[in-house]
Design a protein around this motif. Sequence first.
Motif, PDB file in Angstrom:
ATOM      1  N   GLU A  85       0.477  -0.902   0.224  1.00  4.64           N
ATOM      2  CA  GLU A  85      -0.191   0.188  -0.100  1.00  4.64           C
ATOM      3  C   GLU A  85       1.129   1.485   0.215  1.00  4.64           C
ATOM      4  O   GLU A  85       1.618   1.197   0.392  1.00  4.64           O
ATOM      5  CB  GLU A  85      -1.157  -0.048   0.981  1.00  4.64           C
ATOM      6  CG  GLU A  85      -1.842  -0.845   0.953  1.00  4.64           C
ATOM      7  CD  GLU A  85      -2.868  -0.977   2.165  1.00  4.64           C
ATOM      8  OE1 GLU A  85      -2.908   0.434   3.756  1.00  4.64           O
ATOM      9  OE2 GLU A  85      -4.616  -1.521   2.213  1.00  4.64           O
ATOM     10  N   PRO A  86       0.059   2.209  -0.993  1.00  2.00           N
ATOM     11  CA  PRO A  86      -0.881   2.456  -1.254  1.00  2.00           C
ATOM     12  C   PRO A  86      -0.702   1.316  -3.150  1.00  2.00           C
ATOM     13  O   PRO A  86       0.268   2.497  -3.408  1.00  2.00           O
ATOM     14  CB  PRO A  86      -1.882   3.705  -1.437  1.00  2.00           C
ATOM     15  CG  PRO A  86       0.252   4.283  -1.431  1.00  2.00           C
ATOM     16  CD  PRO A  86       0.737   3.920  -0.697  1.00  2.00           C
ATOM     17  N   GLN A  90      -5.605   2.037  -5.199  1.00  2.00           N
ATOM     18  CA  GLN A  90      -5.951   2.529  -4.222  1.00  2.00           C
ATOM     19  C   GLN A  90      -5.832   4.888  -4.527  1.00  2.00           C
ATOM     20  O   GLN A  90      -6.114   5.690  -4.682  1.00  2.00           O
ATOM     21  CB  GLN A  90      -5.221   2.552  -2.470  1.00  2.00           C
ATOM     22  CG  GLN A  90      -5.919   1.281  -2.451  1.00  2.00           C
ATOM     23  CD  GLN A  90      -4.744   1.113  -1.157  1.00  2.00           C
ATOM     24  OE1 GLN A  90      -3.839   0.763  -1.690  1.00  2.00           O
ATOM     25  NE2 GLN A  90      -4.891   0.358  -0.087  1.00  2.00           N
TER      26      GLN A  90
END
Length: 267
Positions: A85-86, A90
């Motif tokens: 992540e990200p 996203q």
Amino acid sequence: MTDTGYGTDGVHTGKAHSARMYDYFLNGKDHYPVDAAAAEQVLKVLPDGRRLARANRGFMRRAARHLARQGIRQFLDVGTGIPTEPNLHQVVQEITPDARIVYVDNDPVVLRHAEALLRGTPAGRTEYVQADVREPAKIVAEAREVLDFREPVALSLIALLHFLPDEADPQEALRTLLEPLPPGSALMLAHGTGDFDPEALGRVTEIYRASGMSLRLRSRTEVHALFEGLELAEPGVVPLEEWDLEPEGAGADTAGVPVYVGVAHKA
């Protein structure tokens, strides 16, 4: 019982894999001892290996954000790697909540984690395809189930094509992936090079080969050739630290990273 080198989920645990080594470089937890051992050999030769991996991920996020801000709402990410992540979806769904993303990788470990972690926005769609970049026609066929090829698609190839030797014809694989995409589509690409430190990177190449993986680092001219037929965005094919189209910039942590990057559009 004979040790086959495979885990209970069919993952080959006796042979290093580039995606799991990458996870090790990123301080992840989804790798096996064989991956860590190979990665540690690389780090002895290239102490900046972890910084290199972070820089590649940073470029992916900045390039994806740049293209999403230009209005591209569909992304095909080949060579996804273990989710960190990200993730790409996203980044782009923060800008365009209904964006569609297809992730592609050939490692079952990536599939397992993708199914658990790659969740997009309710308005958008995020799917995963298990396939190899050497199977570009399969990738295109499965991506069509999710993406609308009548609308622009951004093809993401980050730290992938240097694992394809010349005999695997990376340019032909790239042409097959790009050919069905409509005008307005884009390519975002990062590719390792030995131009900056031939001796150290030559030793890294041997470590990968000894672990059963191909590593073909290419010159700036060779990486530039991968963009044939596309319109390169400024500043062209440049060292990663020089690609600076987003307000936040590349950052000091990218200095000297042996990677060429570029973003281009299909006319």
